[in-house]
Design a protein around this motif. Structure first.
Motif, PDB file in Angstrom:
ATOM      1  N   GLY A  50      15.114 -20.139 -39.243  1.00  0.00           N
ATOM      2  CA  GLY A  50      16.567 -20.001 -39.316  1.00  0.00           C
ATOM      3  C   GLY A  50      17.181 -20.591 -40.569  1.00  0.00           C
ATOM      4  N   GLN A  51      16.381 -21.244 -41.402  1.00  0.00           N
ATOM      5  CA  GLN A  51      16.909 -21.870 -42.610  1.00  0.00           C
ATOM      6  C   GLN A  51      17.071 -20.839 -43.728  1.00  0.00           C
ATOM      7  N   SER A  52      18.225 -20.844 -44.359  1.00  0.00           N
ATOM      8  CA  SER A  52      18.512 -19.863 -45.412  1.00  0.00           C
ATOM      9  C   SER A  52      17.733 -20.140 -46.699  1.00  0.00           C
ATOM     10  N   ASP A  53      17.339 -21.401 -46.908  1.00  0.00           N
ATOM     11  CA  ASP A  53      16.636 -21.769 -48.143  1.00  0.00           C
ATOM     12  C   ASP A  53      15.128 -21.915 -47.936  1.00  0.00           C
ATOM     13  N   LEU A  54      14.569 -21.277 -46.910  1.00  0.00           N
ATOM     14  CA  LEU A  54      13.144 -21.381 -46.617  1.00  0.00           C
ATOM     15  C   LEU A  54      12.327 -20.784 -47.760  1.00  0.00           C
ATOM     16  N   VAL A  55      11.348 -21.547 -48.254  1.00  0.00           N
ATOM     17  CA  VAL A  55      10.604 -21.131 -49.456  1.00  0.00           C
ATOM     18  C   VAL A  55       9.332 -20.348 -49.126  1.00  0.00           C
ATOM     19  N   ILE A  56       9.048 -20.097 -47.867  1.00  0.00           N
ATOM     20  CA  ILE A  56       7.810 -19.416 -47.470  1.00  0.00           C
ATOM     21  C   ILE A  56       7.873 -17.934 -47.844  1.00  0.00           C
ATOM     22  N   GLN A 115       7.689 -11.816 -41.719  1.00  0.00           N
ATOM     23  CA  GLN A 115       6.481 -11.102 -41.287  1.00  0.00           C
ATOM     24  C   GLN A 115       5.462 -12.060 -40.684  1.00  0.00           C
ATOM     25  N   LEU A 116       5.311 -13.230 -41.299  1.00  0.00           N
ATOM     26  CA  LEU A 116       4.391 -14.234 -40.765  1.00  0.00           C
ATOM     27  C   LEU A 116       4.872 -14.759 -39.417  1.00  0.00           C
ATOM     28  N   TYR A 117       6.172 -14.996 -39.318  1.00  0.00           N
ATOM     29  CA  TYR A 117       6.763 -15.504 -38.069  1.00  0.00           C
ATOM     30  C   TYR A 117       6.581 -14.497 -36.937  1.00  0.00           C
ATOM     31  N   ASP A 118       6.881 -13.234 -37.209  1.00  0.00           N
ATOM     32  CA  ASP A 118       6.726 -12.196 -36.182  1.00  0.00           C
ATOM     33  C   ASP A 118       5.256 -12.021 -35.799  1.00  0.00           C
ATOM     34  N   GLY A 119       4.367 -12.127 -36.786  1.00  0.00           N
ATOM     35  CA  GLY A 119       2.954 -11.887 -36.534  1.00  0.00           C
ATOM     36  C   GLY A 119       2.284 -12.973 -35.715  1.00  0.00           C
ATOM     37  N   MET A 120       2.695 -14.240 -35.914  1.00  0.00           N
ATOM     38  CA  MET A 120       2.021 -15.341 -35.221  1.00  0.00           C
ATOM     39  C   MET A 120       2.312 -15.367 -33.719  1.00  0.00           C
ATOM     40  N   GLY A 121       3.419 -14.742 -33.298  1.00  0.00           N
ATOM     41  CA  GLY A 121       3.759 -14.696 -31.876  1.00  0.00           C
ATOM     42  C   GLY A 121       4.587 -15.885 -31.432  1.00  0.00           C
TER      43      GLY A 121
END
Length: 447
Positions: free
Chosen positions: A114-120, A125-131
């Motif tokens: 939810g952070q707007s300045d997330l550097v990942i 895509q990673l968040y959705d994929g990990m479950g």
């Protein structure tokens, strides 16, 4: 074509055909298999085990040939995403955090996304994929594992596929390292060096480690290296390397009490001090006031919240439900008892066996881990790979059978509700129990 090559092909034509079929089946597994297709999965797995057995039977002294086949079988998976596990999304997520000097043990993905300045890179895509299960928990991967993830994220160049290729490179190098030190250790234990191929060509190892990117191989590389160092009496360096193994996966922690009798009391304290100091150095970059609480909380979930491919626990649950026990309460109660039973098992093998001998020590490790998995509510297929490795250095072979039949647990992935088949799990565990009992009786009769 030279005469020597023609002669070689004639002498090894059957093995070459088997090797070609094996690589073709791995290609099919990697690029043309959905994990929901259980029949295809089991058929390919069974065929690969048969081919593995025949290759070792025909060419067990042809080390170069089998080594090349093992490497080629792994390289087949290089440019494809894992198809039996989604854990790699979390690996890359953690690697992105660490490579950007962010502590993966302090915030859960649910909060970070939810952070707007997330550097990942590729965060959504990673968040959705990990479950959702992984996303709502803190990372449970130890410090050295995090370093491997970070290296993969850097080498991947902000590409998920690039990071996957980098992770695979690390896993394949670890397996080659296991082959190298495992063969040396077998010679030092006066065992046939060809036994290492039961690890190196084992389909479970190739599919779950190189294919699905589980880092048991990296842990086992350091573990086998440490055992080799013990075999040549370099115990100080063995302590450093064993700490590295623990810092990839925590499983070798189970074996630490065994060294009380392997060394004398004073020497064992020095050995533990080396392991402790090395572990502190490896974990130091991630230390904070919240780290211990978050990490221990996440590890505790494996005892009291999750269940998959359980042996004894499924039997207890089946009986308990007949007496109107609630499964969600039973797993929490059982989870509190599992660590107590595990500690009792470890202490029994620590004080009742002659662990001064390295062969006996490795045998004690095999029994401790076997009994721990028998009582554990969660036994993912790749967990069995540690047993396969230990089996090679002992006279027992039941873990090789388990590595073949554990694929039955993947039936759950063919169901939309991920419901396991107790019938298939019964077949899996009864076959392992039966063969284990047979081996115990056989060994007693020989003695």
């Amino acid at each position: 074509m030279s005469n020597s090559l023609i002669t070689y092909v004639k002498l090894h034509k059957v093995s070459l055909v088997l090797a070609f079929l094996s690589i073709a089946f791995y290609y099919t597994f990697a690029y043309h298999l959905e994990r929901t297709d259980f029949i295809k999965l089991v058929t390919l797995f069974a065929a690969l085990f048969f081919l593995c057995f025949k290759l070792i039977q025909f060419e067990k002294w042809n080390f170069r040939f089998l080594l090349i086949i093992g490497i080629l079988s792994r390289l087949v998976f290089l440019f494809t995403e894992p198809n039996l596990s989604q854990d790699f999304y979390r690996f890359i997520w953690d690697g992105e955090l660490v490579s950007n000097f962010l502590n993966p043990y302090l915030n859960v993905p649910d909060t970070l996304i939810g952070q707007s300045d997330l550097v990942i890179a590729n965060a959504q895509q990673l968040y959705d994929g990990m479950g959702s299960l992984s996303a709502r928990h803190f990372s449970n991967y130890p410090s050295l594992n995090q370093l491997f993830f970070a290296i993969a994220a850097i080498l991947g160049g902000k590409s998920i596929l690039g990071s996957i290729v980098a992770l695979r490179g690390i896993v394949i190098l670890a397996d080659i390292g296991i082959f190298y030190f495992g063969r040396k250790l077998l010679k030092n234990l006066n065992r046939s060096p060809h036994l290492i191929f039961w690890y190196f060509l084992n389909p479970l190892v190739i599919i779950e480690l190189t294919g699905n990117l589980h880092f048991e191989g990296a842990m086992l590389f350091f573990f086998v290296w440490a055992m080799y160092l013990l075999s040549v009496n370099k115990w100080q360096w063995a302590g450093v390397v064993l700490a590295c193994s623990i810092s990839v996966k925590l499983v070798p922690l189970l074996f630490l009490p065994l060294f009380l009798k392997h060394f004398n009391f004073k020497k064992s304290l020095l050995f533990y001090s080396i392991i402790g100091a090395t572990s502190l150095v490896l974990f130091a970059p991630f230390y904070s006031s919240e780290f211990i609480h978050n990490y221990s909380k996440t590890i505790g979930l494996w005892f009291s919240n999750f269940e998959f491919n359980a042996g004894l626990y499924n039997g207890i649950k089946k009986i308990a439900i007949q007496f109107e026990a609630k499964p969600w309460e039973l797993i929490k109660t059982y989870g509190k008892l599992t660590p107590i039973l595990t500690i009792a098992i470890v202490l029994l093998f620590t004080f009742l066996r002659k662990n001064q001998n390295l062969t006996v020590l490795l045998s004690s490790m095999l029994w401790i881990l076997t009994l721990y998995y028998f009582i554990s509510p969660t036994v993912h297929p790749w967990y069995v790979i540690f047993l396969v490795t230990l089996t090679i250095f002992t006279s027992y072979r039941f873990a090789l059978l388990w590595s073949a039949v554990v694929v039955l647990s993947y039936f759950a992935y063919s169901r939309t509700d991920f419901k396991e088949s107790l019938w298939l799990l019964t077949i899996e565990y009864l076959s392992v129990y039966a063969y284990l009992i047979y081996e115990i009786i056989t060994h007693r009769n020989k003695k």
